[in-house]
Write a protein that holds these residues in place. Structure first.
Motif, PDB file in Angstrom:
ATOM      1  N   ARG A  26       0.911  -1.233   0.050  1.00 46.68           N
ATOM      2  CA  ARG A  26       0.082   0.183   0.112  1.00 46.68           C
ATOM      3  C   ARG A  26       0.774   1.287   0.172  1.00 46.68           C
ATOM      4  O   ARG A  26       0.674   2.233  -0.782  1.00 46.68           O
ATOM      5  CB  ARG A  26      -0.779  -0.010   1.229  1.00 46.68           C
ATOM      6  CG  ARG A  26      -2.119  -0.625   1.188  1.00 46.68           C
ATOM      7  CD  ARG A  26      -3.036  -0.287   0.280  1.00 46.68           C
ATOM      8  NE  ARG A  26      -3.915   0.973   0.590  1.00 46.68           N
ATOM      9  CZ  ARG A  26      -5.391   0.801   0.649  1.00 46.68           C
ATOM     10  NH1 ARG A  26      -5.880  -0.531   0.424  1.00 46.68           N
ATOM     11  NH2 ARG A  26      -6.040   1.946   0.777  1.00 46.68           N
ATOM     12  N   LEU A  30       1.420   4.225  -2.852  1.00 49.48           N
ATOM     13  CA  LEU A  30       1.088   5.717  -2.526  1.00 49.48           C
ATOM     14  C   LEU A  30       2.313   6.586  -2.410  1.00 49.48           C
ATOM     15  O   LEU A  30       1.932   7.836  -2.405  1.00 49.48           O
ATOM     16  CB  LEU A  30       0.390   5.765  -1.353  1.00 49.48           C
ATOM     17  CG  LEU A  30      -1.058   5.172  -0.950  1.00 49.48           C
ATOM     18  CD1 LEU A  30      -1.281   5.185   0.400  1.00 49.48           C
ATOM     19  CD2 LEU A  30      -2.006   5.859  -2.031  1.00 49.48           C
ATOM     20  N   GLU A  53      -1.839  14.587   2.714  1.00 50.56           N
ATOM     21  CA  GLU A  53      -3.315  13.826   2.614  1.00 50.56           C
ATOM     22  C   GLU A  53      -2.823  12.626   2.096  1.00 50.56           C
ATOM     23  O   GLU A  53      -3.721  11.682   2.463  1.00 50.56           O
ATOM     24  CB  GLU A  53      -3.861  14.645   1.022  1.00 50.56           C
ATOM     25  CG  GLU A  53      -4.148  15.975   1.504  1.00 50.56           C
ATOM     26  CD  GLU A  53      -5.053  16.617   0.220  1.00 50.56           C
ATOM     27  OE1 GLU A  53      -5.217  15.942  -0.575  1.00 50.56           O
ATOM     28  OE2 GLU A  53      -5.135  17.810   0.461  1.00 50.56           O
ATOM     29  N   THR A  54      -1.812  12.012   1.597  1.00 47.82           N
ATOM     30  CA  THR A  54      -1.177  10.845   1.246  1.00 47.82           C
ATOM     31  C   THR A  54      -1.122  10.027   2.532  1.00 47.82           C
ATOM     32  O   THR A  54      -1.508   8.922   2.852  1.00 47.82           O
ATOM     33  CB  THR A  54      -0.096  10.584   0.248  1.00 47.82           C
ATOM     34  OG1 THR A  54      -0.477  11.680  -0.794  1.00 47.82           O
ATOM     35  CG2 THR A  54       0.020   9.326  -0.018  1.00 47.82           C
ATOM     36  N   THR A  57      -4.325   8.989   4.055  1.00 49.72           N
ATOM     37  CA  THR A  57      -4.902   7.876   3.421  1.00 49.72           C
ATOM     38  C   THR A  57      -4.385   6.725   3.675  1.00 49.72           C
ATOM     39  O   THR A  57      -5.077   5.634   3.926  1.00 49.72           O
ATOM     40  CB  THR A  57      -4.734   8.201   1.647  1.00 49.72           C
ATOM     41  OG1 THR A  57      -5.467   9.337   1.215  1.00 49.72           O
ATOM     42  CG2 THR A  57      -5.190   7.051   1.018  1.00 49.72           C
ATOM     43  N   GLU A  60      -5.725   5.750   7.289  1.00 50.59           N
ATOM     44  CA  GLU A  60      -7.234   5.509   7.108  1.00 50.59           C
ATOM     45  C   GLU A  60      -7.186   3.837   6.665  1.00 50.59           C
ATOM     46  O   GLU A  60      -7.678   2.865   7.314  1.00 50.59           O
ATOM     47  CB  GLU A  60      -7.981   5.950   6.093  1.00 50.59           C
ATOM     48  CG  GLU A  60      -8.470   7.415   6.510  1.00 50.59           C
ATOM     49  CD  GLU A  60      -8.992   8.050   5.416  1.00 50.59           C
ATOM     50  OE1 GLU A  60      -9.560   7.563   4.232  1.00 50.59           O
ATOM     51  OE2 GLU A  60      -9.117   9.365   5.577  1.00 50.59           O
ATOM     52  N   ALA A  61      -6.341   3.364   5.646  1.00 45.35           N
ATOM     53  CA  ALA A  61      -6.113   2.170   5.421  1.00 45.35           C
ATOM     54  C   ALA A  61      -5.523   1.108   6.630  1.00 45.35           C
ATOM     55  O   ALA A  61      -6.177   0.069   6.686  1.00 45.35           O
ATOM     56  CB  ALA A  61      -5.118   1.963   4.121  1.00 45.35           C
TER      57      ALA A  61
END
Length: 91
Positions: A26, A30, A53-54, A57, A60-61
């Motif tokens: 992941r 990204l 922002e990345t 993300t 969150e994952a």
């Protein structure tokens, strides 16, 4: 683009379920820098650095994890940016 770096400690059923490989895949997808490793207490620790922002993300994952995992908590703290290192699994 502002960079953000966090150290995340993930607890639950996160070892023996390919959590590190999933995290590495992941994070590389990204374009993040950092590492992931298993801890002796059964948790997983990940250093994640990249655009704000990345990184959000990815965090969150991490709350979901791979299919076989059960994530109970993801505790984060600010950390020092490792620079442009790519992303690796530490043993």
């Amino acid at each position: 683009m502002e960079r953000h770096t966090v150290l995340a400690r993930i607890t639950g059923r996160v070892q023996g379920v390919a959590f590190r490989a999933w995290t590495e895949h992941r994070a590389r997808g990204l374009g993040l820098d950092g590492w992931v490793k298993n801890e002796a207490d059964g948790s997983v620790t990940a250093l994640i650095a990249g655009p704000t922002e990345t990184v959000a993300t990815m965090l969150e994952a991490l709350h979901r994890g791979p299919d076989l995992a059960r994530v109970d908590t993801v505790a984060t703290e600010m950390a020092e940016d490792p620079g442009d290192t790519g992303f690796a699994i530490l043993r």
